[in-house]
Design a protein around this motif. Sequence first.
Motif, PDB file in Angstrom:
ATOM      1  N   SER A  28     -27.520  48.461  11.864  1.00  0.00           N
ATOM      2  CA  SER A  28     -28.951  48.395  12.133  1.00  0.00           C
ATOM      3  C   SER A  28     -29.431  49.827  12.321  1.00  0.00           C
ATOM      4  O   SER A  28     -28.804  50.607  13.046  1.00  0.00           O
ATOM      5  N   GLU A  29     -30.536  50.156  11.686  1.00  0.00           N
ATOM      6  CA  GLU A  29     -31.040  51.532  11.752  1.00  0.00           C
ATOM      7  C   GLU A  29     -31.350  51.962  13.180  1.00  0.00           C
ATOM      8  O   GLU A  29     -31.234  53.137  13.515  1.00  0.00           O
ATOM      9  N   ASN A  30     -31.694  51.012  14.040  1.00  0.00           N
ATOM     10  CA  ASN A  30     -32.003  51.355  15.425  1.00  0.00           C
ATOM     11  C   ASN A  30     -30.773  51.854  16.188  1.00  0.00           C
ATOM     12  O   ASN A  30     -30.910  52.417  17.266  1.00  0.00           O
ATOM     13  N   LEU A  31     -29.572  51.676  15.640  1.00  0.00           N
ATOM     14  CA  LEU A  31     -28.361  52.179  16.299  1.00  0.00           C
ATOM     15  C   LEU A  31     -28.142  53.675  16.069  1.00  0.00           C
ATOM     16  O   LEU A  31     -27.405  54.315  16.818  1.00  0.00           O
ATOM     17  N   LEU A  32     -28.761  54.244  15.032  1.00  0.00           N
ATOM     18  CA  LEU A  32     -28.502  55.643  14.687  1.00  0.00           C
ATOM     19  C   LEU A  32     -28.762  56.624  15.832  1.00  0.00           C
ATOM     20  O   LEU A  32     -27.918  57.490  16.093  1.00  0.00           O
ATOM     21  N   PRO A  33     -29.891  56.529  16.542  1.00  0.00           N
ATOM     22  CA  PRO A  33     -30.105  57.485  17.643  1.00  0.00           C
ATOM     23  C   PRO A  33     -29.027  57.396  18.716  1.00  0.00           C
ATOM     24  O   PRO A  33     -28.560  58.417  19.224  1.00  0.00           O
ATOM     25  N   GLU A  34     -28.624  56.184  19.051  1.00  0.00           N
ATOM     26  CA  GLU A  34     -27.624  56.010  20.100  1.00  0.00           C
ATOM     27  C   GLU A  34     -26.250  56.491  19.644  1.00  0.00           C
ATOM     28  O   GLU A  34     -25.500  57.083  20.424  1.00  0.00           O
ATOM     29  N   LEU A  35     -25.912  56.250  18.371  1.00  0.00           N
ATOM     30  CA  LEU A  35     -24.638  56.759  17.837  1.00  0.00           C
ATOM     31  C   LEU A  35     -24.567  58.265  18.009  1.00  0.00           C
ATOM     32  O   LEU A  35     -23.587  58.803  18.529  1.00  0.00           O
ATOM     33  N   ALA A  36     -25.600  58.955  17.537  1.00  0.00           N
ATOM     34  CA  ALA A  36     -25.608  60.419  17.599  1.00  0.00           C
ATOM     35  C   ALA A  36     -25.601  60.912  19.044  1.00  0.00           C
ATOM     36  O   ALA A  36     -24.852  61.832  19.397  1.00  0.00           O
ATOM     37  N   ALA A  37     -26.423  60.314  19.894  1.00  0.00           N
ATOM     38  CA  ALA A  37     -26.497  60.751  21.287  1.00  0.00           C
ATOM     39  C   ALA A  37     -25.159  60.563  21.987  1.00  0.00           C
ATOM     40  O   ALA A  37     -24.698  61.461  22.698  1.00  0.00           O
ATOM     41  N   ASN A  38     -24.524  59.425  21.792  1.00  0.00           N
ATOM     42  CA  ASN A  38     -23.253  59.156  22.459  1.00  0.00           C
ATOM     43  C   ASN A  38     -22.130  60.041  21.932  1.00  0.00           C
ATOM     44  O   ASN A  38     -21.266  60.480  22.684  1.00  0.00           O
ATOM     45  N   MET A  39     -22.133  60.325  20.634  1.00  0.00           N
ATOM     46  CA  MET A  39     -21.082  61.159  20.059  1.00  0.00           C
ATOM     47  C   MET A  39     -21.258  62.624  20.441  1.00  0.00           C
ATOM     48  O   MET A  39     -20.278  63.343  20.621  1.00  0.00           O
ATOM     49  N   LEU A  40     -22.499  63.080  20.570  1.00  0.00           N
ATOM     50  CA  LEU A  40     -22.766  64.484  20.868  1.00  0.00           C
ATOM     51  C   LEU A  40     -22.972  64.745  22.354  1.00  0.00           C
ATOM     52  O   LEU A  40     -23.119  65.886  22.769  1.00  0.00           O
ATOM     53  N   GLY A  41     -23.000  63.674  23.143  1.00  0.00           N
ATOM     54  CA  GLY A  41     -23.132  63.820  24.583  1.00  0.00           C
ATOM     55  C   GLY A  41     -24.495  64.319  25.024  1.00  0.00           C
ATOM     56  O   GLY A  41     -24.614  64.991  26.030  1.00  0.00           O
ATOM     57  N   GLU A  42     -25.519  64.007  24.251  1.00  0.00           N
ATOM     58  CA  GLU A  42     -26.865  64.468  24.583  1.00  0.00           C
ATOM     59  C   GLU A  42     -27.832  63.304  24.450  1.00  0.00           C
ATOM     60  O   GLU A  42     -27.451  62.204  24.072  1.00  0.00           O
ATOM     61  N   ASP A  43     -29.099  63.570  24.695  1.00  0.00           N
ATOM     62  CA  ASP A  43     -30.094  62.502  24.637  1.00  0.00           C
ATOM     63  C   ASP A  43     -30.256  61.963  23.220  1.00  0.00           C
ATOM     64  O   ASP A  43     -29.715  62.503  22.266  1.00  0.00           O
ATOM     65  N   ASP A  44     -31.000  60.875  23.101  1.00  0.00           N
ATOM     66  CA  ASP A  44     -31.129  60.220  21.801  1.00  0.00           C
ATOM     67  C   ASP A  44     -32.236  60.806  20.930  1.00  0.00           C
ATOM     68  O   ASP A  44     -32.634  60.216  19.946  1.00  0.00           O
ATOM     69  N   GLN A  45     -32.697  61.993  21.248  1.00  0.00           N
ATOM     70  CA  GLN A  45     -33.727  62.649  20.443  1.00  0.00           C
ATOM     71  C   GLN A  45     -33.099  63.642  19.461  1.00  0.00           C
ATOM     72  O   GLN A  45     -33.614  64.726  19.238  1.00  0.00           O
ATOM     73  N   ARG A  46     -31.984  63.271  18.887  1.00  0.00           N
ATOM     74  CA  ARG A  46     -31.282  64.120  17.934  1.00  0.00           C
ATOM     75  C   ARG A  46     -32.037  64.129  16.613  1.00  0.00           C
ATOM     76  O   ARG A  46     -32.666  63.141  16.243  1.00  0.00           O
ATOM     77  N   PRO A  47     -31.955  65.242  15.871  1.00  0.00           N
ATOM     78  CA  PRO A  47     -32.578  65.274  14.548  1.00  0.00           C
ATOM     79  C   PRO A  47     -31.993  64.192  13.635  1.00  0.00           C
ATOM     80  O   PRO A  47     -30.834  63.798  13.792  1.00  0.00           O
ATOM     81  N   GLU A  48     -32.800  63.741  12.693  1.00  0.00           N
ATOM     82  CA  GLU A  48     -32.363  62.669  11.795  1.00  0.00           C
ATOM     83  C   GLU A  48     -31.067  63.018  11.071  1.00  0.00           C
ATOM     84  O   GLU A  48     -30.202  62.167  10.891  1.00  0.00           O
ATOM     85  N   SER A  49     -30.912  64.265  10.663  1.00  0.00           N
ATOM     86  CA  SER A  49     -29.694  64.659   9.937  1.00  0.00           C
ATOM     87  C   SER A  49     -28.450  64.445  10.799  1.00  0.00           C
ATOM     88  O   SER A  49     -27.407  64.029  10.294  1.00  0.00           O
ATOM     89  N   GLU A  50     -28.548  64.711  12.096  1.00  0.00           N
ATOM     90  CA  GLU A  50     -27.403  64.506  12.985  1.00  0.00           C
ATOM     91  C   GLU A  50     -27.116  63.022  13.180  1.00  0.00           C
ATOM     92  O   GLU A  50     -25.967  62.627  13.366  1.00  0.00           O
ATOM     93  N   ARG A  51     -28.139  62.205  13.130  1.00  0.00           N
ATOM     94  CA  ARG A  51     -27.942  60.754  13.239  1.00  0.00           C
ATOM     95  C   ARG A  51     -27.134  60.257  12.039  1.00  0.00           C
ATOM     96  O   ARG A  51     -26.215  59.468  12.184  1.00  0.00           O
ATOM     97  N   TRP A  52     -27.499  60.733  10.853  1.00  0.00           N
ATOM     98  CA  TRP A  52     -26.775  60.330   9.641  1.00  0.00           C
ATOM     99  C   TRP A  52     -25.353  60.889   9.650  1.00  0.00           C
ATOM    100  O   TRP A  52     -24.415  60.218   9.221  1.00  0.00           O
ATOM    101  N   ASP A  53     -25.184  62.120  10.121  1.00  0.00           N
ATOM    102  CA  ASP A  53     -23.841  62.705  10.218  1.00  0.00           C
ATOM    103  C   ASP A  53     -22.948  61.863  11.133  1.00  0.00           C
ATOM    104  O   ASP A  53     -21.766  61.662  10.849  1.00  0.00           O
ATOM    105  N   ALA A  54     -23.512  61.382  12.232  1.00  0.00           N
ATOM    106  CA  ALA A  54     -22.740  60.551  13.160  1.00  0.00           C
ATOM    107  C   ALA A  54     -22.289  59.264  12.483  1.00  0.00           C
ATOM    108  O   ALA A  54     -21.129  58.853  12.617  1.00  0.00           O
ATOM    109  N   LEU A  55     -23.181  58.641  11.730  1.00  0.00           N
ATOM    110  CA  LEU A  55     -22.808  57.418  11.009  1.00  0.00           C
ATOM    111  C   LEU A  55     -21.698  57.714  10.003  1.00  0.00           C
ATOM    112  O   LEU A  55     -20.725  56.959   9.897  1.00  0.00           O
TER     113      LEU A  55
END
Length: 166
Positions: free
Chosen positions: A64-91
Amino acid sequence: MTSLETRIFRSAARTFEELTFLFTERGEDLPDVACPGAREKCGRAQATIVFTGPLDGQLLLRVSENLLPELAANMLGEDDQRPESERWDALGEVANVVCGNLLPGLAGNKAVFRLQAPRMEACGVEETPPEHLKARVPFTLEGGCVELLLCVRGELPDLPPPSGDG
């Protein structure tokens, strides 16, 4: 659930738990095959890993696309306001790890595979089953749906039942 589906589910569930701190809603139980919205054309993100070696094919990870912010935030240890490119990198990283953990269980621990860089897609993911589809494993995570599709050219080796540790 088949032995192959169980292996895929366990590999994915363990990867999501360890890398993203997101847990399946049913733990090590069978995945929720009635994942609401899992097959909607929009609102999904997909990472595809093409692999070659003793087995040739691809692993598609759809979330689900709504999981992308949380994936990136949890993997990078920061808030869920990560740039879109980092969200895709996390996936893409999650897909790489799932695939890398799964393949030795299918072809043996000494098998060597080459994984291509993840190919990313949003919205409009095709609904026709990919060529050489061997397994489709949908399940839910906290806050969203996940679906893995394993496609392999040719026949898979006979798999013993998965061990209790995945």
